[in-house]
Design a protein around this motif. Sequence first.
Motif: not given
Length: 312
Positions: A38-63
């Motif tokens: 998962v790639v997010t455009s900025f911090y609030p979405l990164y936070f939500l994605a990390k919280e929901i994705g947990g160990d099942n997702a790899f989340v990268v933030n652009l900013i």
Amino acid sequence: MIKISKLLLITLSSIALVFSAGCGKNEKNRQAEGKLNVVTSFYPLYFLAKEIGGDNAFVVNLIAAGVEPHEWTPKSSDLTAVSKARVFLYNGAGLEGWVDDFLHGLGSDSQVMTIEASQGIELIHGNEEDGEGVQHSDSGVDPHTWVSPRSAIVMAANVVEAFVSADPVNKANYEARYAELNERLIQLDAKYAQELAVYEKRDIVVSHQAFGYLCRDYGLNQIAIMGLSPEAEPRAQDLLEISRFVKEHEIPYIFFEELVSEQLARTLADEANVDTLVLNPLEGLTPEQEQAGEDYFSLSERNLENLHKALR
């Protein structure tokens, strides 16, 4: 022997710095095998994605931490990072002015699922003035949806829906983590509503017009020095009107934010003989906040504390 040891230590430290800098540069292009990328455009979405994705997702933030989202534009490396992901989350509502061209650059054969996280939120439009003639919203759409916990509830629901669609095998895990996050957001929303309802004062003066959704959802009224973009320069007439408003309504504080220069807010505060406080638009973390483990909830709680001070 001591000199040689010192030289060796300095050399190894330099190599480590170069290596770590290189890793940071390539972090956006990393992927994790066996996880939802998962790639997010900025911090609030990164936070939500990390919280929901947990160990099942790899989340990268652009900013990166400390960068103001309004001032950021993507590079070719960012397009590469998104093209390799399964899901790309962006806020929409006009925040990412670059997003249409950016998504077009992915190509018609792209397999990336693109999600506008603000979908479903009633957006704030147009120019609004109060009885004092003080402007509250400049033209266009206010993109700052995430600042209100009530909006964040909608955004989190959009994120979990995207994750389940992209990776149905881990549906139960995503939904379980979402349920926990949603409950915390509901509690935060209720706390804002209950604690802010008691004040007779409803006006807050802010440096950047980023609190429209927060004010709408909890019955407050923002008077902004600058417009929707923190680079928008106020007119001298606007500053005089705001200064008059602050004095006449006995506003005790003028709010500024950490990722944007506070000079204008402090100048106005000095002229009106009031103090300043931070009201964080939650657009991103400073490097210090990131290191300290701050997050959307801790910053929202601090915002509420400072709103208490300003409205008493």
